[in-house]
Design a protein around this motif. Structure first.
Motif, PDB file in Angstrom:
ATOM      1  N   GLU A 170      58.052 129.151  11.516  1.00  0.00           N
ATOM      2  CA  GLU A 170      57.976 127.749  11.115  1.00  0.00           C
ATOM      3  C   GLU A 170      56.766 127.547  10.206  1.00  0.00           C
ATOM      4  OE1 GLU A 170      60.429 126.013  11.712  1.00  0.00           O
ATOM      5  OE2 GLU A 170      61.365 126.808  13.520  1.00  0.00           O
ATOM      6  N   ALA A 171      56.804 126.493   9.421  1.00  0.00           N
ATOM      7  CA  ALA A 171      55.715 126.253   8.476  1.00  0.00           C
ATOM      8  C   ALA A 171      54.368 126.146   9.187  1.00  0.00           C
ATOM      9  CB  ALA A 171      56.000 124.997   7.671  1.00  0.00           C
ATOM     10  N   HIS A 172      54.359 125.551  10.384  1.00  0.00           N
ATOM     11  CA  HIS A 172      53.080 125.400  11.086  1.00  0.00           C
ATOM     12  C   HIS A 172      52.618 126.706  11.735  1.00  0.00           C
ATOM     13  CE1 HIS A 172      56.270 124.407  14.023  1.00  0.00           C
ATOM     14  NE2 HIS A 172      55.476 124.938  14.927  1.00  0.00           N
ATOM     15  N   HIS A 173      53.480 127.742  11.747  1.00  0.00           N
ATOM     16  CA  HIS A 173      53.059 129.068  12.211  1.00  0.00           C
ATOM     17  C   HIS A 173      52.492 129.897  11.065  1.00  0.00           C
ATOM     18  CE1 HIS A 173      56.664 128.780  15.238  1.00  0.00           C
ATOM     19  NE2 HIS A 173      55.623 128.069  15.644  1.00  0.00           N
ATOM     20  N   ASP A 175      50.872 131.357   7.420  1.00  0.00           N
ATOM     21  CA  ASP A 175      49.612 131.297   6.683  1.00  0.00           C
ATOM     22  C   ASP A 175      49.842 130.570   5.359  1.00  0.00           C
ATOM     23  OD1 ASP A 175      50.938 133.098   5.046  1.00  0.00           O
ATOM     24  OD2 ASP A 175      49.681 134.807   5.575  1.00  0.00           O
ATOM     25  N   PRO A 176      48.764 130.229   4.657  1.00  0.00           N
ATOM     26  CA  PRO A 176      48.922 129.469   3.409  1.00  0.00           C
ATOM     27  C   PRO A 176      49.835 130.152   2.386  1.00  0.00           C
ATOM     28  CG  PRO A 176      46.648 129.375   4.131  1.00  0.00           C
ATOM     29  CD  PRO A 176      47.337 130.351   5.040  1.00  0.00           C
ATOM     30  N   ARG A 179      53.424 129.496   3.415  1.00  0.00           N
ATOM     31  CA  ARG A 179      53.746 128.083   3.190  1.00  0.00           C
ATOM     32  C   ARG A 179      53.953 127.810   1.701  1.00  0.00           C
ATOM     33  NH1 ARG A 179      49.774 127.165   7.250  1.00  0.00           N
ATOM     34  NH2 ARG A 179      48.251 126.434   5.702  1.00  0.00           N
ATOM     35  N   TYR A 182      57.397 128.881   0.874  1.00  0.00           N
ATOM     36  CA  TYR A 182      58.337 127.859   1.352  1.00  0.00           C
ATOM     37  C   TYR A 182      58.422 126.689   0.370  1.00  0.00           C
ATOM     38  CZ  TYR A 182      58.729 129.846   6.105  1.00  0.00           C
ATOM     39  OH  TYR A 182      59.005 130.644   7.202  1.00  0.00           O
ATOM     40  N   GLU A 183      57.275 126.227  -0.095  1.00  0.00           N
ATOM     41  CA  GLU A 183      57.284 125.106  -1.029  1.00  0.00           C
ATOM     42  C   GLU A 183      57.979 125.487  -2.335  1.00  0.00           C
ATOM     43  OE1 GLU A 183      56.439 121.943  -0.385  1.00  0.00           O
ATOM     44  OE2 GLU A 183      56.185 122.710   1.658  1.00  0.00           O
ATOM     45  N   ARG A 199      63.318 131.112   7.129  1.00  0.00           N
ATOM     46  CA  ARG A 199      62.297 131.124   8.188  1.00  0.00           C
ATOM     47  C   ARG A 199      62.416 132.368   9.056  1.00  0.00           C
ATOM     48  NH1 ARG A 199      63.437 126.462  11.437  1.00  0.00           N
ATOM     49  NH2 ARG A 199      65.291 126.022  10.177  1.00  0.00           N
TER      50      ARG A 199
END
Length: 293
Positions: A170-173, A175-176, A179, A182-183, A199
Motif C-alpha cells: 500500500e502507498a502508506h507502506h 518508501d518515497p 510512492r 505509483y503517482e 500494489r
C-alpha cells in the motif's frame, strides 16, 4: 444496437470501493462466493466499487453467478487472454531478465514474480468481462438470449496452480521512490487509484520500478491505444454473443436496482470508468509477463 465508445470519463467520477476487511453480512458472503466462482484470491477494485451500491450489487451477483461459473464464460476468458497477449507481443517490450540478474535477483525471486503475474493474467479477464457486461446493461444494451449459448457449469479448476503469497504494498507502506512510481502510474494511465496488480508487484520495489519504466513509454503510442481498443471490442462481442445468461439478467432490472442506491448517472459513470481502465490493465500485465520471458 448500443455502441460502447472507449474513452476515459470526464470528469473522472468518485469511486467508493468497499474493502474486503470492511465487508459484512450479505456483501461479505457475496465477496466469498465471487472469489470462489472466479477462482481468484482477491476482490477486484471494480467489484468492490459495485458493492458500494448494495441493491445494485445484490441484483448483479444473483444474475452473474451462473454466468461466470459456466464453461462458456471460462472459455471466453481464455480466448480474451490469448488476444491480449498477442496484442502485447506486437508492442515488443524490452526484456528485464538481464537487468534483474545484475542487481541480484535470484531465479527463485523471478519465479515468484512470474507466479504473481500469472495470478493476475488469469484473474483479470473475468473482471474485464464483468465490467463490460455491467456497462452494456446500464447503457440499455442486452446480453445474448438465454437459449443462444450453452450454460453448462464448468467443473474443476481453471486457476493457475501457484502458491505465491498475496501481499499488497500500500502507498502508506511504501518508501518515497515507490510512492513516486505509483503517482506516475496514475498520471500516465489516468487512474484515480493504484490497481491491486501494481500494489502486489511492488512487493519487489526495484523490480516494479524497472517493469513500469519499461512499458510507460509504450502507453502513449498509437499501437498501445489500438491494442486496448481491440481488447475492448473483443470483450464487448463476447458479452453480446458468446456468454450464457441463464438467470435473465437484463438492463431494466439492473438499472432499477441501481436507482434504489443512487442516481443512474452516478453508477453509470463508475461503470464506464472501470470498463475503460481494464483493457489497459490486462495489456500491461501481459507486457510485464513478456519482460520476464
Amino acid at each position: 444496437m448500443i455502441t460502447l465508445e472507449r474513452g476515459l470519463p470526464t470528469p473522472i467520477p468518485a469511486i467508493h470501493p468497499l474493502p474486503e476487511y470492511l465487508a459484512a453480512g450479505e456483501r461479505k458472503a457475496f465477496y466469498t462466493a465471487m472469489k470462489t466462482a472466479l477462482q481468484v484470491p482477491w476482490m477486484g477494485v471494480v467489484t468492490m466499487a459495485y458493492a458500494h451500491y448494495p441493491h445494485f450489487f445484490r441484483h448483479l451477483w444473483r444474475g452473474l453467478e451462473p454466468i461466470v461459473t459456466s464453461t462458456a464464460f471460462v472459455g471466453e476468458c481464455r480466448d480474451l487472454r490469448a488476444l491480449a497477449e498477442r496484442e502485447a507481443a506486437r508492442l515488443a517490450p524490452a526484456g528485464l531478465r538481464g537487468t534483474l540478474d545484475k542487481v541480484g535477483y535470484a531465479p527463485a525471486e523471478i519465479a515468484s514474480i512470474r507466479d504473481m503475474i500469472e495470478i493476475f493474467s488469469h484473474g483479470n479477464y473475468p473482471y474485464l468481462l464483468i465490467a463490460t457486461l455491467v456497462r452494456l446493461l446500464l447503457e440499455g444494451g442486452a446480453l445474448a438470449p438465454d437459449v443462444a449459448v450453452d450454460a453448462a457449469p464448468f467443473t474443476g479448476r481453471h486457476a493457475p496452480d501457484v502458491a505465491c503469497p498475496f501481499v499488497l504494498m500500500e502507498a502508506h507502506h511504501a518508501d518515497p521512490a515507490t510512492r513516486a512510481v505509483y503517482e506516475d502510474v496514475k498520471a500516465t494511465l489516468g487512474l484515480p487509484f493504484v490497481n491491486t496488480d501494481y500494489r502486489a508487484l511492488a512487493r519487489w520495489p526495484s523490480y516494479f520500478a524497472a517493469a513500469w519504466g519499461g512499458i510507460r513509454t509504450l502507453v502513449a503510442t498509437p499501437g498501445y491505444d489500438a491494442a486496448c481498443r481491440n481488447v475492448h471490442d473483443a470483450a464487448l462481442a463476447q458479452i453480446r454473443h458468446r456468454v450464457p445468461n441463464p438467470a435473465g439478467l437484463d438492463a431494466e432490472g439492473l438499472r432499477a436496482a441501481a436507482l434504489r442506491d443512487a442516481p443512474i448517472d452516478e453508477v453509470l459513470a463508475m461503470a464506464r470508468l472501470f470498463q475503460f481502465l481494464l483493457p489497459g490493465l490486462v495489456l500491461n500485465i501481459a507486457l510485464f509477463d513478456l519482460q520476464l520471458r
